[in-house]
Structure formats: structure tokens, C-alpha cells
Design a protein around this motif. Structure first.
Motif, PDB file in Angstrom:
ATOM      1  N   THR A  79     -14.126  64.749   7.105  1.00  0.00           N
ATOM      2  CA  THR A  79     -13.021  64.428   8.257  1.00  0.00           C
ATOM      3  C   THR A  79     -12.967  65.830   8.668  1.00  0.00           C
ATOM      4  OG1 THR A  79     -11.349  64.870   7.040  1.00  0.00           O
ATOM      5  CG2 THR A  79     -12.069  62.660   7.298  1.00  0.00           C
ATOM      6  N   TYR A  81     -10.157  66.948  10.575  1.00  0.00           N
ATOM      7  CA  TYR A  81      -8.691  66.982  10.830  1.00  0.00           C
ATOM      8  C   TYR A  81      -7.775  66.705   9.604  1.00  0.00           C
ATOM      9  CZ  TYR A  81      -9.607  62.131  11.932  1.00  0.00           C
ATOM     10  OH  TYR A  81     -10.133  60.880  11.982  1.00  0.00           O
ATOM     11  N   THR A  82      -6.627  67.230   9.836  1.00  0.00           N
ATOM     12  CA  THR A  82      -5.505  66.805   8.738  1.00  0.00           C
ATOM     13  C   THR A  82      -5.363  65.583   8.648  1.00  0.00           C
ATOM     14  OG1 THR A  82      -4.528  68.972   9.606  1.00  0.00           O
ATOM     15  CG2 THR A  82      -3.448  67.569   7.702  1.00  0.00           C
ATOM     16  N   ASP A  83      -5.424  64.718   7.427  1.00  0.00           N
ATOM     17  CA  ASP A  83      -5.577  63.320   7.404  1.00  0.00           C
ATOM     18  C   ASP A  83      -4.138  62.806   7.443  1.00  0.00           C
ATOM     19  OD1 ASP A  83      -8.145  62.436   6.834  1.00  0.00           O
ATOM     20  OD2 ASP A  83      -8.155  63.978   5.282  1.00  0.00           O
ATOM     21  N   THR A 101     -12.976  68.066   3.780  1.00  0.00           N
ATOM     22  CA  THR A 101     -12.736  68.467   5.190  1.00  0.00           C
ATOM     23  C   THR A 101     -13.528  69.446   5.679  1.00  0.00           C
ATOM     24  OG1 THR A 101     -11.066  69.931   4.215  1.00  0.00           O
ATOM     25  CG2 THR A 101     -10.177  67.613   5.074  1.00  0.00           C
ATOM     26  N   LYS A 102     -13.545  69.400   7.066  1.00  0.00           N
ATOM     27  CA  LYS A 102     -14.423  70.418   7.715  1.00  0.00           C
ATOM     28  C   LYS A 102     -13.399  71.864   7.862  1.00  0.00           C
ATOM     29  CE  LYS A 102     -17.247  67.939  10.641  1.00  0.00           C
ATOM     30  NZ  LYS A 102     -17.372  67.513  12.286  1.00  0.00           N
ATOM     31  N   TRP A 104     -16.726  72.396   5.784  1.00  0.00           N
ATOM     32  CA  TRP A 104     -17.013  72.517   4.448  1.00  0.00           C
ATOM     33  C   TRP A 104     -17.893  73.622   4.212  1.00  0.00           C
ATOM     34  CZ3 TRP A 104     -22.388  72.563   4.497  1.00  0.00           C
ATOM     35  CH2 TRP A 104     -22.980  71.838   5.480  1.00  0.00           C
TER      36      TRP A 104
END
Length: 139
Positions: A79, A81-83, A101-102, A104
Motif C-alpha cells: 500500500t 498510503y497510511t492505512d 508500505t511504499k 519498500w
């Protein structure tokens, strides 16, 4: 080598992931859910790493179908963005093993992929042992 399927609509992301993983894995790539399903119908895949944000079907939507059709395949999502709480719920619904998260890091991606492949092997071994136990328990 274990087969890993990378799913991302951006060719440069696929190329970067492939570079990080190709020494350890037989890497297959798909630029979206439909192409990925076509590969899964033909190949024996142990691990899937999928981008969440893709045109058409999201990663969670695709991995939910994978869970139904190929439940033993270990599923990882990336993903960017912040989840949110809804994203976390979606990840749980799809039975996703891990999310990254990107951006990575190549070492982190490789480590996640290796752990997932180990999980796949252990689950199969466990299945085999429980089958043997049932056979031994028969009168």
C-alpha cells in the motif's frame, strides 16, 4: 525455486520488485488482476505480492478472490498510503498475511517473500502430517 507472482499496473514497479527477488524466486509478473488470474490458472504459485491501488480491481478485491480459489497461496499487499481502519478491515477480510508500505526496501521485500515461502512450505508439511496421522488412526 518457489514461484512468486508480482501484480502491479506500473511496469517500473514490477521491474524493481523482480530485481529484488529474482535470485531467490521464479518470478512471474502481471499488470492487473485479470492477467494475474490467468497466470494462477496455469502456474503453481506459492506467494503473491500485489499492489493495492490498481485501475479496475483493487489489490484487496483481487486477493479476496485468490483466497477463495487458491487458499494455500500466501498473500502480501503493498500500500502506498497510511492505512485507515477500513483498509485494515479489508486486509483482514482478504486473509492477507502481511502488508508492506511504499516505499519498500529491496531487503525488506526479499525478507517478506522468503518468510511467506517458508509459511507456504510449513502449511503444506502440516497438511501432509495431519493426513498421515488420520491414516495411522484408522482401525
Amino acid at each position: 525455486a518457489p514461484a512468486i507472482l508480482l501484480v502491479d499496473d506500473e511496469p517500473h514497479s514490477l521491474a524493481a520488485m523482480k530485481l529484488a527477488l529474482e535470485d531467490d524466486f521464479d518470478v512471474l509478473t502481471a499488470q492487473g488482476a485479470e492477467a494475474a488470474i490467468a497466470i494462477l490458472e496455469e502456474e503453481w504459485v506459492q506467494v503473491i505480492i500485489c499492489e493495492q491501488r490498481m485501475p479496475g480491481r483493487t489489490g484487496v478485491d483481487f486477493l479476496t478472490e485468490v483466497r477463495e480459489r487458491w487458499p494455500e497461496t500466501v498473500r502480501i499487499i503493498i500500500t502506498g498510503y497510511t492505512d485507515s481502519a477500513s483498509m485494515m478491515a479489508a486486509i483482514n477480510d482478504a486473509g492477507i498475511h502481511q502488508f508492506l508500505t511504499k516505499p519498500w526496501h529491496p531487503e525488506q521485500l526479499l525478507s517478506s517473500a522468503r518468510n511467506a515461502a517458508r509459511m507456504f512450505t510449513l502449511a503444506r508439511e502440516n497438511e501432509r502430517l495431519s493426513l498421515e496421522m488420520r491414516l495411522l488412526e484408522r482401525p
